[in-house]
Motif scaffolding. Structure first.
Motif, PDB file in Angstrom:
ATOM      1  N   THR A   1       0.819  -1.217   0.000  1.00  0.00           N
ATOM      2  CA  THR A   1       0.000   0.000   0.000  1.00  0.00           C
ATOM      3  C   THR A   1       0.848   1.259   0.000  1.00  0.00           C
ATOM      4  O   THR A   1       0.531   2.226  -0.701  1.00  0.00           O
ATOM      5  CB  THR A   1      -0.904   0.027   1.271  1.00  0.00           C
ATOM      6  OG1 THR A   1      -1.278  -1.297   1.585  1.00  0.00           O
ATOM      7  CG2 THR A   1      -2.121   0.877   1.069  1.00  0.00           C
ATOM      8  N   THR A   2       1.896   1.262   0.818  1.00  0.00           N
ATOM      9  CA  THR A   2       2.748   2.459   0.867  1.00  0.00           C
ATOM     10  C   THR A   2       4.224   2.089   0.741  1.00  0.00           C
ATOM     11  O   THR A   2       4.618   0.960   1.036  1.00  0.00           O
ATOM     12  CB  THR A   2       2.583   3.228   2.211  1.00  0.00           C
ATOM     13  OG1 THR A   2       2.934   2.348   3.282  1.00  0.00           O
ATOM     14  CG2 THR A   2       1.200   3.771   2.407  1.00  0.00           C
TER      15      THR A   2
ATOM     16  N   PRO B   1       2.350   6.644  -1.735  1.00  0.00           N
ATOM     17  CA  PRO B   1       1.539   5.456  -2.060  1.00  0.00           C
ATOM     18  C   PRO B   1       2.262   4.540  -3.048  1.00  0.00           C
ATOM     19  O   PRO B   1       3.046   5.017  -3.868  1.00  0.00           O
ATOM     20  CB  PRO B   1       0.265   6.050  -2.681  1.00  0.00           C
ATOM     21  CG  PRO B   1       0.538   7.477  -2.960  1.00  0.00           C
ATOM     22  CD  PRO B   1       1.767   7.898  -2.225  1.00  0.00           C
ATOM     23  N   THR B   2       2.007   3.250  -2.953  1.00  0.00           N
ATOM     24  CA  THR B   2       2.583   2.277  -3.898  1.00  0.00           C
ATOM     25  C   THR B   2       1.717   2.294  -5.156  1.00  0.00           C
ATOM     26  O   THR B   2       0.543   1.928  -5.110  1.00  0.00           O
ATOM     27  CB  THR B   2       2.569   0.855  -3.284  1.00  0.00           C
ATOM     28  OG1 THR B   2       3.171   0.925  -2.000  1.00  0.00           O
ATOM     29  CG2 THR B   2       3.308  -0.136  -4.147  1.00  0.00           C
TER      30      THR B   2
ATOM     31  N   LYS C   1       0.551   0.682  -8.147  1.00  0.00           N
ATOM     32  CA  LYS C   1       0.592  -0.670  -8.702  1.00  0.00           C
ATOM     33  C   LYS C   1       0.124  -0.718 -10.168  1.00  0.00           C
ATOM     34  O   LYS C   1       0.043  -1.795 -10.752  1.00  0.00           O
ATOM     35  CB  LYS C   1      -0.269  -1.602  -7.836  1.00  0.00           C
ATOM     36  CG  LYS C   1       0.420  -1.882  -6.487  1.00  0.00           C
ATOM     37  CD  LYS C   1      -0.350  -2.852  -5.642  1.00  0.00           C
ATOM     38  CE  LYS C   1      -1.320  -2.107  -4.765  1.00  0.00           C
ATOM     39  NZ  LYS C   1      -1.932  -2.884  -3.714  1.00  0.00           N
TER      40      LYS C   1
ATOM     41  N   ASN D   1       1.525  -9.159  -4.878  1.00  0.00           N
ATOM     42  CA  ASN D   1       0.640  -8.030  -4.534  1.00  0.00           C
ATOM     43  C   ASN D   1       1.019  -6.734  -5.263  1.00  0.00           C
ATOM     44  O   ASN D   1       0.259  -5.779  -5.258  1.00  0.00           O
ATOM     45  CB  ASN D   1       0.565  -7.816  -3.007  1.00  0.00           C
ATOM     46  CG  ASN D   1       1.910  -7.531  -2.389  1.00  0.00           C
ATOM     47  OD1 ASN D   1       2.942  -7.715  -3.018  1.00  0.00           O
ATOM     48  ND2 ASN D   1       1.906  -7.054  -1.162  1.00  0.00           N
TER      49      ASN D   1
END
Ligand code: ZN
Length: 336
Positions: free
Chosen positions: A14-15, A34-35, A37, A89
């Motif tokens: 997530t981060t 933030p990640t 994706k 993920n």
């Protein structure tokens, strides 16, 4: 000349946590982004590079201020090649993280598995401080692990060393783990595993109590609720945590029987329960540990929380670059 800084990066689903860290391990600045994706995580290297540049600029520093970047990333990591083999993920597969970030930043980069990086962080500045033989286990959404022997991480033959979460428990009817096996420790001792156990126990138990009453109304139960209920002597909650600490104590004791560590550090969100987890865990551990092993080891709660990964990343880059170059200098002067 001013002391140079180390950059630590901890990539999560997530981060992405980042920090500038002194060579003594003090956090100078930390922040997170933030990640992203999108497109199988391909923008992450440039996001990290841009963010580091921005924070250097805000602190009125040039890139020369940094020795290098140490990164903890999810999934099996090929440390030599600097690649992430699989991070489901995020969407990475054989992702050349080290080379991409080096290309973006023109700085030396070291890449490590995130649980290993957190273990190193705890060894350097946290609850493992001073211990060279250390087992670190992170009880979060999953269960991560890092094993340090004689001050060095155990990577194993192909990078899967320290996967404590996938030690198979003696529960034969175990739940299917995302690794494909049944009954992995992760399916019992992670936050997700504890909630699954609780749902099973609450659906079947005849006991009455606050936890059961609350669950009947909402059909939701959280780890925190379970540990709070243990403190109030709720029978169902105690039975759930007994099962968790039994399996955790069994796995850790057998691991300790092989490694004879000085300290076992327990981190991750579940470890916020502190003594409510630690006291029953120590009892279970003691019954499975070889007496000599039990005498030499201390079970402790991690100290660094979410900072363990960035601090570990900083240590890894310091170790790889500064200490290595010092070694080279010694070698050169000796040969002269
Ligand atoms: Zn597994």
């Amino acid at each position: 000349m001013d002391e140079k800084w180390l950059a630590g990066v901890d990539i999560g689903g997530t981060t992405i946590k980042m920090a500038f860290i002194s060579q003594k391990g003090g956090i100078i600045r930390k922040w997170e982004i933030p990640t992203n994706k999108n497109e199988k995580g391909k923008h992450i290297p440039s996001d990290i590079a841009k963010s580091i540049n921005l924070h250097l600029y805000e602190l009125k520093q040039s890139k020369d201020k940094l020795v290098g970047i140490g990164i903890g990333a999810p999934g099996p990591v090929n440390v030599q090649a600097g690649t992430i083999e699989v991070a489901v993920n995020i969407g990475w597969e054989n992702f050349p993280l080290r080379d991409l970030i080096q290309r973006e930043t023109f700085l030396p980069v070291v890449v490590e598995n995130d649980a290993n990086s957190a273990a190193i962080g705890e060894m350097w500045k946290g609850a493992g401080n001073g211990a060279k033989n250390l087992i670190c286990i992170t009880l979060g959404t999953g269960v991560g692990g890092g094993i340090i022997v004689n001050g060095k991480l155990v990577h194993g033959e192909n990078g899967a060393g320290g996967e404590i979460g996938h030690i198979t428990s003696i529960r034969k009817d175990g739940i299917l783990c995302k690794c494909g096996k049944k009954g992995c420790l992760e399916t019992i001792a992670s936050a997700t595993g504890i909630v699954n156990l609780a749902q099973e126990e609450l659906a079947n138990s005849e006991d009455i109590g606050r936890l059961k009453e609350d669950y009947k109304k909402s059909q939701i139960v959280t780890c925190k609720q379970i540990f709070d209920a243990v403190k109030k002597a709720d029978k169902t909650a105690i039975r759930i945590i007994d099962q968790v600490t039994f399996h955790l104590g069994f796995a850790l004791a057998n691991l300790a029987n092989s490694l004879n560590p000085q300290r076992i550090v327990i981190g991750g969100g579940v470890s916020n329960a502190e003594d409510t987890l630690l006291i029953p865990l120590k009892e279970q551990f003691a019954q499975f540990a070889f007496p000599r092993v039990a005498e030499g080891v201390e079970l402790v709660i991690a100290k660094l929380g979410n900072d363990a990964g960035v601090i570990g990343g900083a240590w890894l880059v310091k170790e790889a670059l500064i200490n290595k170059s010092k070694g080279n200098l010694v070698a050169v002067s000796e040969s002269c």
